[in-house]
Design a protein around this motif. Structure first.
Motif, mmCIF file in Angstrom:
data_model
loop_
_atom_site.group_PDB
_atom_site.id
_atom_site.type_symbol
_atom_site.label_atom_id
_atom_site.label_comp_id
_atom_site.label_asym_id
_atom_site.label_seq_id
_atom_site.Cartn_x
_atom_site.Cartn_y
_atom_site.Cartn_z
ATOM 1 N N GLY A 185 4.165 11.853 -0.627
ATOM 2 C CA GLY A 185 5.036 10.389 -0.293
ATOM 3 C C GLY A 185 4.949 9.380 0.908
ATOM 4 O O GLY A 185 5.628 8.203 0.368
ATOM 5 N N LYS A 186 4.569 10.120 1.774
ATOM 6 C CA LYS A 186 4.573 9.260 2.555
ATOM 7 C C LYS A 186 3.391 8.665 3.179
ATOM 8 O O LYS A 186 3.209 7.687 4.234
ATOM 9 C CB LYS A 186 4.239 10.040 4.624
ATOM 10 C CG LYS A 186 5.952 10.996 4.273
ATOM 11 C CD LYS A 186 5.800 11.631 5.591
ATOM 12 C CE LYS A 186 6.728 12.876 6.300
ATOM 13 N NZ LYS A 186 6.811 13.968 6.947
ATOM 14 N N ILE A 187 2.309 8.377 2.231
ATOM 15 C CA ILE A 187 1.187 7.464 2.452
ATOM 16 C C ILE A 187 1.257 6.402 1.040
ATOM 17 O O ILE A 187 1.819 6.147 0.250
ATOM 18 C CB ILE A 187 -0.507 8.219 1.196
ATOM 19 C CG1 ILE A 187 -0.251 9.578 2.064
ATOM 20 C CG2 ILE A 187 -1.668 6.719 1.711
ATOM 21 C CD1 ILE A 187 -1.794 10.755 1.710
ATOM 22 N N PHE A 188 1.495 4.972 2.361
ATOM 23 C CA PHE A 188 1.283 4.062 1.119
ATOM 24 C C PHE A 188 -0.247 2.706 1.531
ATOM 25 O O PHE A 188 -0.829 2.832 2.470
ATOM 26 C CB PHE A 188 2.338 3.233 2.221
ATOM 27 C CG PHE A 188 3.901 3.743 2.214
ATOM 28 C CD1 PHE A 188 4.348 3.577 1.414
ATOM 29 C CD2 PHE A 188 4.239 4.786 3.302
ATOM 30 C CE1 PHE A 188 5.969 4.341 1.080
ATOM 31 C CE2 PHE A 188 5.037 5.236 3.317
ATOM 32 C CZ PHE A 188 5.720 5.193 2.472
ATOM 33 N N SER A 189 -0.183 2.391 0.316
ATOM 34 C CA SER A 189 -1.443 1.653 0.265
ATOM 35 C C SER A 189 -1.228 -0.137 0.635
ATOM 36 O O SER A 189 -0.411 -0.276 -1.234
ATOM 37 C CB SER A 189 -2.312 1.912 -0.634
ATOM 38 O OG SER A 189 -2.954 3.320 -0.851
ATOM 39 N N HIS A 190 -1.564 -0.784 1.499
ATOM 40 C CA HIS A 190 -0.894 -2.252 1.594
ATOM 41 C C HIS A 190 -2.476 -3.112 0.864
ATOM 42 O O HIS A 190 -1.800 -4.622 0.846
ATOM 43 C CB HIS A 190 -0.806 -2.184 2.808
ATOM 44 C CG HIS A 190 0.421 -1.687 3.018
ATOM 45 N ND1 HIS A 190 1.528 -2.102 2.729
ATOM 46 C CD2 HIS A 190 0.330 -0.018 3.728
ATOM 47 C CE1 HIS A 190 2.592 -1.082 4.034
ATOM 48 N NE2 HIS A 190 1.576 -0.129 4.036
ATOM 49 N N GLY A 191 -2.884 -2.431 0.305
ATOM 50 C CA GLY A 191 -4.258 -3.685 0.295
ATOM 51 C C GLY A 191 -4.602 -4.570 1.628
ATOM 52 O O GLY A 191 -4.478 -4.267 2.722
ATOM 53 N N ASN A 192 -4.752 -6.468 1.039
ATOM 54 C CA ASN A 192 -5.277 -7.041 1.759
ATOM 55 C C ASN A 192 -3.214 -7.645 2.281
ATOM 56 O O ASN A 192 -3.085 -8.939 2.626
ATOM 57 C CB ASN A 192 -6.586 -8.274 1.049
ATOM 58 C CG ASN A 192 -7.211 -7.704 0.826
ATOM 59 O OD1 ASN A 192 -7.802 -6.855 1.838
ATOM 60 N ND2 ASN A 192 -7.571 -7.621 0.144
ATOM 61 N N ASN A 193 -2.205 -7.185 1.644
ATOM 62 C CA ASN A 193 -0.800 -7.584 2.015
ATOM 63 C C ASN A 193 -0.533 -7.333 2.921
ATOM 64 O O ASN A 193 0.668 -6.669 2.960
ATOM 65 C CB ASN A 193 0.021 -7.633 0.480
ATOM 66 C CG ASN A 193 1.267 -7.773 0.290
ATOM 67 O OD1 ASN A 193 1.256 -9.438 1.206
ATOM 68 N ND2 ASN A 193 2.335 -7.253 -0.083
ATOM 69 N N LEU A 194 -0.703 -8.043 3.754
ATOM 70 C CA LEU A 194 -0.226 -7.737 4.778
ATOM 71 C C LEU A 194 1.316 -7.409 5.241
ATOM 72 O O LEU A 194 1.972 -6.740 6.251
ATOM 73 C CB LEU A 194 -1.188 -8.201 6.502
ATOM 74 C CG LEU A 194 -2.376 -7.373 7.016
ATOM 75 C CD1 LEU A 194 -2.775 -8.810 7.744
ATOM 76 C CD2 LEU A 194 -2.722 -6.620 7.253
ATOM 77 N N SER A 195 2.286 -8.599 4.474
ATOM 78 C CA SER A 195 3.066 -8.847 4.766
ATOM 79 C C SER A 195 3.652 -7.641 4.577
ATOM 80 O O SER A 195 5.143 -7.521 4.912
ATOM 81 C CB SER A 195 4.132 -9.929 3.474
ATOM 82 O OG SER A 195 3.763 -10.153 2.381
ATOM 83 N N SER A 196 3.593 -6.353 3.750
ATOM 84 C CA SER A 196 4.344 -5.013 3.316
ATOM 85 C C SER A 196 4.229 -4.747 4.391
ATOM 86 O O SER A 196 5.470 -3.834 4.133
ATOM 87 C CB SER A 196 3.596 -4.866 1.595
ATOM 88 O OG SER A 196 1.586 -4.849 1.917
ATOM 89 N N LEU A 197 2.619 -4.166 5.097
ATOM 90 C CA LEU A 197 2.950 -3.614 6.382
ATOM 91 C C LEU A 197 3.840 -4.097 7.400
ATOM 92 O O LEU A 197 4.950 -3.634 7.891
ATOM 93 C CB LEU A 197 1.913 -3.618 6.815
ATOM 94 C CG LEU A 197 1.252 -2.971 7.671
ATOM 95 C CD1 LEU A 197 1.531 -1.600 7.874
ATOM 96 C CD2 LEU A 197 -0.360 -3.703 8.682
ATOM 97 N N HIS A 198 4.219 -5.406 7.179
ATOM 98 C CA HIS A 198 4.833 -6.031 8.771
ATOM 99 C C HIS A 198 6.569 -5.797 7.903
ATOM 100 O O HIS A 198 8.003 -5.860 9.175
ATOM 101 C CB HIS A 198 5.002 -7.790 8.298
ATOM 102 C CG HIS A 198 3.434 -8.018 9.063
ATOM 103 N ND1 HIS A 198 2.462 -9.545 8.825
ATOM 104 C CD2 HIS A 198 2.533 -7.099 9.552
ATOM 105 C CE1 HIS A 198 1.144 -8.698 9.392
ATOM 106 N NE2 HIS A 198 1.321 -7.752 10.109
ATOM 107 N N GLN A 199 6.500 -5.483 6.945
ATOM 108 C CA GLN A 199 7.970 -5.174 6.587
ATOM 109 C C GLN A 199 8.713 -3.378 6.874
ATOM 110 O O GLN A 199 10.132 -3.619 7.422
ATOM 111 C CB GLN A 199 8.751 -5.301 5.165
ATOM 112 C CG GLN A 199 8.714 -7.031 4.214
ATOM 113 C CD GLN A 199 8.264 -6.754 2.610
ATOM 114 O OE1 GLN A 199 8.873 -5.434 2.738
ATOM 115 N NE2 GLN A 199 7.817 -7.483 2.044
ATOM 116 N N ILE A 200 7.916 -3.354 6.942
ATOM 117 C CA ILE A 200 7.761 -1.600 7.708
ATOM 118 C C ILE A 200 7.414 -2.196 9.181
ATOM 119 O O ILE A 200 8.216 -1.100 10.419
ATOM 120 C CB ILE A 200 6.794 -0.663 7.648
ATOM 121 C CG1 ILE A 200 7.276 -0.594 5.648
ATOM 122 C CG2 ILE A 200 7.061 0.678 7.937
ATOM 123 C CD1 ILE A 200 6.640 0.138 4.998
#
Length: 241
Positions: A185-200
């Motif tokens: 449950g701690k693995i997150f796949s962002h693909g090419n959407n870096l904005s979702s990474l930047h939310q974290i």
């Protein structure tokens, strides 16, 4: 950074690594402690005699496999990165990356904040080719995953995959059954959407490769920490730069 061959290390600071890794649950911490020594016995070539001046280990670190960025996240946690496309199998094996990973973790775990709050891992799969993927031996990947999950006193708070191609998604799905449910449950796949990474993870702390504002990742900074540690006897509760 020394592990004693044939001797169980039982000082308070060392044992607390295992307790912290399992949120102070003695039963679970003891299981990891036992698994740790079994892992050492089974993988002596991976765990003993790790040195920063080993040519393949240093090359892996220079390529950011792994790297550790300078800035911490908003909770003070350290962030480890892996720039997967930098791996050239003709120069060094996956085993060298595995060794560089343990060398880095051994130093990070001397930081009391890392022991208490854990680590964040970001894997950048940008430009990672199918040919490179074909060189990833499933048994080696499983050994890394199971070693970190069940045998090593480190707690990854979250793992973020960026720009992962379909064949990496498939590889990750094959590894998930070997992980604990809480870890899956701690693995997150962002693909090419870096904005979702930047939310974290704020762009202010990330290198340019991850869409951040800190400029290109400089592997020399982390390597310098490892070189200093190889010559010094650091404070067990120090904060690593």
């Amino acid at each position: 950074m020394h592990i004693f061959v044939g001797t169980l290390q039982t000082d308070d600071e060392f044992l607390m690594r295992f307790l912290r890794a399992r949120k102070l649950c003695v039963k679970d911490a003891l299981e990891v402690y036992e698994n740790y020594y079994r892992f050492l016995h089974r993988n002596r070539e991976l765990c003993f005699g790790l040195k920063i001046d080993d040519a393949e280990i240093k090359q892996a670190l220079e390529d950011g496999l792994p790297g550790v960025i300078q800035r911490r996240d908003s909770r003070g946690r350290r962030i480890m990165v892996l720039f997967a496309a930098q791996w050239d199998p003709s120069r060094y094996s996956i085993s060298a990356i595995h060794k560089a990973l343990y060398l880095s973790l051994n130093l990070l775990l001397q930081d009391c904040v890392v022991r208490e709050r854990g680590l964040i891992l970001v894997i950048d799969w940008s430009q990672f080719s199918f040919q490179q993927c074909s060189k990833l031996q499933p048994a080696a990947l499983r050994e890394i995953a199971e070693g970190l999950e069940y045998c090593y006193p480190v707690r990854f708070k979250s793992i973020h995959c960026v720009a992962q191609p379909w064949y990496i998604e498939a590889a990750v799905s094959l590894l998930k059954p070997f992980l604990r449910g809480t870890s899956r449950g701690k693995i997150f796949s962002h693909g090419n959407n870096l904005s979702s990474l930047h939310q974290i993870l704020s762009r202010e702390i990330l290198p340019a490769e991850l869409g951040g504002e800190q400029g290109p990742y400089q592997s020399s900074l982390w390597i310098d920490n490892l070189i200093r540690a190889s010559h010094d006897t650091p404070d067990r509760n120090q904060s690593i730069d």
